[in-house]
Design a protein around this motif. Structure first.
Motif, PDB file in Angstrom:
ATOM      1  N   GLY A   1       5.625  -7.185   4.093  1.00 23.33           N
ATOM      2  CA  GLY A   1       5.170  -8.321   3.291  1.00 23.33           C
ATOM      3  C   GLY A   1       5.951  -9.574   3.619  1.00 23.33           C
ATOM      4  O   GLY A   1       5.400 -10.673   3.639  1.00 23.33           O
ATOM      5  N   TYR A   2       7.246  -9.424   3.871  1.00 20.70           N
ATOM      6  CA  TYR A   2       8.074 -10.581   4.185  1.00 20.70           C
ATOM      7  C   TYR A   2       7.623 -11.192   5.511  1.00 20.70           C
ATOM      8  O   TYR A   2       7.545 -12.407   5.653  1.00 20.70           O
ATOM      9  N   LYS A   3       7.323 -10.285   6.458  1.00 19.89           N
ATOM     10  CA  LYS A   3       6.919 -10.729   7.788  1.00 19.89           C
ATOM     11  C   LYS A   3       5.582 -11.496   7.724  1.00 19.89           C
ATOM     12  O   LYS A   3       5.438 -12.558   8.326  1.00 19.89           O
TER      13      LYS A   3
ATOM     14  N   TYR B   1      11.394   4.697  -2.609  1.00 20.73           N
ATOM     15  CA  TYR B   1      12.242   3.561  -2.224  1.00 20.73           C
ATOM     16  C   TYR B   1      12.006   3.212  -0.754  1.00 20.73           C
ATOM     17  O   TYR B   1      11.965   2.044  -0.380  1.00 20.73           O
ATOM     18  N   ALA B   2      11.847   4.263   0.091  1.00 24.28           N
ATOM     19  CA  ALA B   2      11.576   4.030   1.508  1.00 24.28           C
ATOM     20  C   ALA B   2      10.269   3.260   1.673  1.00 24.28           C
ATOM     21  O   ALA B   2      10.185   2.289   2.448  1.00 24.28           O
ATOM     22  N   ALA B   3       9.262   3.683   0.900  1.00 25.09           N
ATOM     23  CA  ALA B   3       7.963   2.999   0.959  1.00 25.09           C
ATOM     24  C   ALA B   3       8.115   1.557   0.490  1.00 25.09           C
ATOM     25  O   ALA B   3       7.560   0.638   1.100  1.00 25.09           O
ATOM     26  N   LEU B   4       8.950   1.344  -0.540  1.00 22.91           N
ATOM     27  CA  LEU B   4       9.177  -0.006  -1.062  1.00 22.91           C
ATOM     28  C   LEU B   4       9.787  -0.889   0.021  1.00 22.91           C
ATOM     29  O   LEU B   4       9.307  -2.012   0.256  1.00 22.91           O
ATOM     30  N   VAL B   5      10.802  -0.360   0.667  1.00 23.70           N
ATOM     31  CA  VAL B   5      11.463  -1.156   1.704  1.00 23.70           C
ATOM     32  C   VAL B   5      10.472  -1.488   2.823  1.00 23.70           C
ATOM     33  O   VAL B   5      10.391  -2.634   3.279  1.00 23.70           O
TER      34      VAL B   5
ATOM     35  N   PRO C   1       0.812  -1.229   0.000  1.00 22.83           N
ATOM     36  CA  PRO C   1       0.000   0.000   0.000  1.00 22.83           C
ATOM     37  C   PRO C   1       0.844   1.278   0.000  1.00 22.83           C
ATOM     38  O   PRO C   1       0.495   2.249  -0.660  1.00 22.83           O
ATOM     39  N   GLN C   2       1.960   1.262   0.721  1.00 21.20           N
ATOM     40  CA  GLN C   2       2.771   2.497   0.800  1.00 21.20           C
ATOM     41  C   GLN C   2       3.402   2.801  -0.544  1.00 21.20           C
ATOM     42  O   GLN C   2       3.395   3.944  -0.998  1.00 21.20           O
ATOM     43  N   THR C   3       3.977   1.800  -1.191  1.00 22.02           N
ATOM     44  CA  THR C   3       4.569   1.997  -2.508  1.00 22.02           C
ATOM     45  C   THR C   3       3.514   2.494  -3.485  1.00 22.02           C
ATOM     46  O   THR C   3       3.749   3.405  -4.283  1.00 22.02           O
TER      47      THR C   3
END
Lengths: 410, 364
Positions: A91-93, A81-85, A61-63
């Protein structure tokens, strides 16, 4: 107009008929509910899967919101990029990021590993700047095309499944382009499906018309027997009917053995008649034949024999009388039977799957593949939606030129 | 070609069986002259339609010859017989317009377009449907469809036209109108017509000659007036027009006449000897209702007997009286409604009588 006591006539009429209408609706209601729950809703749901696109939108959602401001030229700025990270970490969690990876991989091969490896790396990132770090992790993040892809697929609805179903895709610049000739699958398959359905329909007319004629014109005793023979396949399992054709037509099968024994062909020259297009055509014609015969029969039953006699008495030889007088009066039956057989065969699945081999596959086998094997339900939904549209178009064309009210089913 | 014009159509000893066990047509012989209007009349199942179908070629004769214009047509296919036919339910092709229906027999004969147009136009005008050429049969009324069917059977100028109960589906008024119309067409064109019907008044109105069928046999073949006035057997007498029957036993024969003892009473009446066995045999006397006279003079009418009036029906121009005569309670007389007739009453016993020549002794 009013009734004797001064109420408007229309109101009184409605009131008088209300009870009947409620009864009528109650009688229809169970079927309506059944069709709604088991047919309309699933079809609608499946068609929706062909255009809905929740993965990127929901899991990143942030990206998604950060990319809204990006104009698609050059690379996006640091906040994206910050939003991507942040999205990758979240998502990984939650173990959801795999869905995004799969979704983006449909659009561009290799995106799965880009997303999955980036997510593993992003997990350890504490603070920025993230732009260089991400480009370092995977060079794809330094390519504007990757970002354009993500921006495009972050919309909640997409045409990319439908495009894929038509052998087209969005190229790196986001324009619609056809796939190269050798990678096209679905359009040729649609064409093959239509052609095979048309061929099956034609065979059904050629084989079914004389049978229906006999059924309608023989004395009742014989025609009843014939009718049972027409209906007999209906009472046998579809699977049995199809596998019977395998027994008959395979290269070590009854027909080939017979021809070898009769020296029509030699033992090396056995003809491949099953697990290819021929097999599908033969088996489907056999299975769908009753759907042609029954509507034809019901129309022919209403054509009195005096028409043919009249034509003959007017000087037409039997062939001319049949062609000019009898056949035109059965057109509605041919139309009904053809529509039925064509629509049934356009979505036929089991028979092509069993006897079709490679060249006898039809579009529904592809839909089943995407439902069960590749689990790309979006593409399956899009293919199904296209099939539905084709059927509806054919139906309306039929309606326009012949008229759906001319159909008689029996 | 070159056949005898009095024998344009011939049935010679024709028999027909469908199942190999019973004969539907038992032994049919008839000569039809060119230009004649011949009607086959009979109740349903009497074999008349079968005869027509054999003539048209849709049924094969089991035995015997059918000859058209001097040539046997037993082995000629229906479409080569050049016979026009009007069917019971018209059989107009529903997918063609009226004009296309009429053009059909001309097209299959490969006539030129202009000739077809001309003939179709003329045929439509003949049946007064000049402006209906572009309509579909379903858009026409029953009478109009009937006319189209007649026009279609005539448009290719066949020498012989067959009609299979063509007026059966029409209502009474229209039926009578069409009867005259078909009769006039026949007179104008001089075409030979064979007509099948079970309606005796239709047959009487239109025909030159009538063949009365019953049980696969022609009971009598004669002109309408002969059939009515000189029926040769009890079936024809009963089937054509109204008829009173009295059963009796033949007592003696005197030349053309005979004496019959009535079964229901002890009276003896005189009758014309038409179709009776020898003396002592049973016989049916046939008397037309309008030939029965009330209160007859004894010298004019040798046949007199008493009758009780059972029922009176007022019909305007005459009064229909049902009486009991010699045990038969269905004896009908017609009392003309003249100025000086004596009114009858129910239950009254009156004298009735008839002339010897109006009473025919027929088979029992």
């Amino acid at each position: 107009m009013t009734t004797a006591d001064g109420k408007p006539l229309k109101v009184s009429l409605r009131r008088a008929l209300r009870r009947q209408r409620i009864w009528a609706f109650l009688l229809v209601a169970p079927l309506l509910l059944f069709i709604l729950v088991t047919f309309i809703v699933p079809v609608f749901n499946m068609a929706l899967r062909g255009i809905e696109n929740p993965q990127v939108h929901d899991i990143m959602p942030q990206t998604t919101s950060a990319l809204k401001a990006w104009d698609g030229e050059g690379l996006p700025a640091e906040p994206v990029y910050a939003a991507l990270v942040a999205d990758l970490q979240a998502g990984y969690k939650s173990k959801e990021i795999g869905k995004v990876a799969t979704r983006l991989n449909y659009e561009k091969v290799g995106m799965r590993s880009v997303i999955m490896s980036s997510a593993r790396h992003a997990k350890r990132m504490k603070d920025g700047p993230y732009k260089e770090a991400m480009i370092h992790v995977n060079r794809a993040w330094g390519d504007p095309a990757t970002w354009r892809l993500i921006k495009r697929e972050s919309a909640p609805y997409t045409f990319s499944y439908l495009l894929a179903a038509l052998d087209a895709h969005y190229d790196d610049n986001g324009d619609i382009a056809m796939l190269p000739q050798d990678r096209r699958i679905y359009v040729p398959l649609f064409i093959r499906t239509l052609l095979m359905s048309a061929t099956v329909t034609l065979f059904c007319i050629l084989l079914g018309y004389p049978v229906a004629y006999l059924l309608a014109n023989l004395p009742l005793k014989i025609s009843n027997l014939l009718m049972i023979m027409v209906l007999l396949p209906f009472w046998t399992s579809l699977l049995v009917r199809t596998t019977t054709w395998i027994v008959l037509l395979q290269s070590q099968g009854v027909l080939n053995d017979l021809m070898v024994w009769l020296h029509v062909i030699d033992d090396q020259g056995r003809i491949q008649m099953i697990f290819n297009k021929t097999g599908t055509l033969v088996a489907m014609t056999h299975i769908l034949l009753p759907f042609m015969i029954l509507p034809l029969y019901s129309v022919m039953k209403t054509v009195p024999p005096s028409y043919l006699r009249a034509a003959r008495s007017l000087g037409a030889n039997p062939l001319v009388a049949f062609w000019r007088v009898y056949v035109p009066q059965t057109v509605s039956g041919i139309g009904a039977g053809s529509l039925l057989v064509f629509i049934l065969s356009i979505g036929y699945y089991i028979t092509p799957a069993l006897v079709g081999g490679q060249s006898g596959q039809m579009i529904s086998n592809m839909i089943a593949y995407h439902m069960q094997e590749s689990l790309n339900w979006g593409l399956a939904g899009a293919l199904g939606l296209l099939l539905l549209v084709i059927v509806l178009v054919l139906y309306s064309v039929y309606n326009k030129f012949i008229g759906i009210d001319k159909i008689k089913m029996g | 070609m070159g056949g005898n014009p009095d024998q344009f159509v011939r049935f010679l000893n024709v028999q027909k069986s469908y199942d190999g066990e019973t004969l539907v047509v038992k032994n049919f012989n008839v000569d039809i002259a060119a230009g004649e209007f011949l009607t086959m009349l009979g109740p349903s199942g009497s074999g008349k339609t079968t005869c027509l179908m054999m003539l048209a070629g849709f049924e094969a004769a089991t035995h015997g010859d059918i000859i058209l214009d001097g040539q046997s047509i037993n082995n000629v296919a229906p479409h080569k017989r050049d016979i026009g036919m009007v069917f019971q339910n018209y059989a107009l092709f529903p997918h063609m317009t009226v004009a296309e229906n009429l053009a059909f027999p001309l097209k299959v004969r490969k006539m030129s377009k202009s000739e077809i147009d001309r003939k179709v136009k003329r045929a439509l005008e003949m049946v007064q449907l000049g402006h209906f050429g572009s309509r579909r049969p379903a858009q026409l009324s029953g009478g109009q469809q009937q006319r189209v069917a007649v026009a279609r059977a005539l448009v290719f100028e066949p020498k012989l036209v067959l009609m299979d109960e063509p007026l059966g589906a029409l209502d009474k008024n229209l039926r009578e109108e069409m009867q005259y119309e078909i009769k006039h067409i026949h007179e104008d064109l001089g075409v030979t017509m064979v007509y099948v019907t079970h309606d005796q008044s239709e047959a009487l109105t239109m025909s030159d000659r009538i063949a009365v069928f019953e049980d696969g046999i022609v009971q009598q073949l004669a002109t309408p007036d002969q059939l009515y006035e000189k029926p040769e057997n009890a079936f024809v007498a009963g089937f054509i027009g109204e008829n009173n029957r009295l059963h009796g036993q033949l007592k003696s024969v005197e030349g053309d006449t005979c004496s019959v003892a009535l079964e229901g009473s002890d009276g003896i009446v005189k009758a014309l000897k038409v179709n009776v066995d020898g003396v002592g045999g049973r016989t049916t006397l046939s008397i037309r209702p309008e030939r029965v006279v009330l209160d007859p003079d004894s010298d004019q009418y040798p046949n007199r007997c008493q009758a009780r009036v059972e029922e009176l029906i007022y019909l305007g121009d005459h009064i229909r009286a049902r009486m009991t005569v010699s045990g038969n309670s269905n004896f009908i007389t017609k009392v003309p409604n003249t100025q000086r007739h004596t009114p009858l009453k129910r239950g009254e016993v009156v004298n009735i009588g008839w002339a010897t020549e109006d009473c025919r002794a027929l088979d029992a």
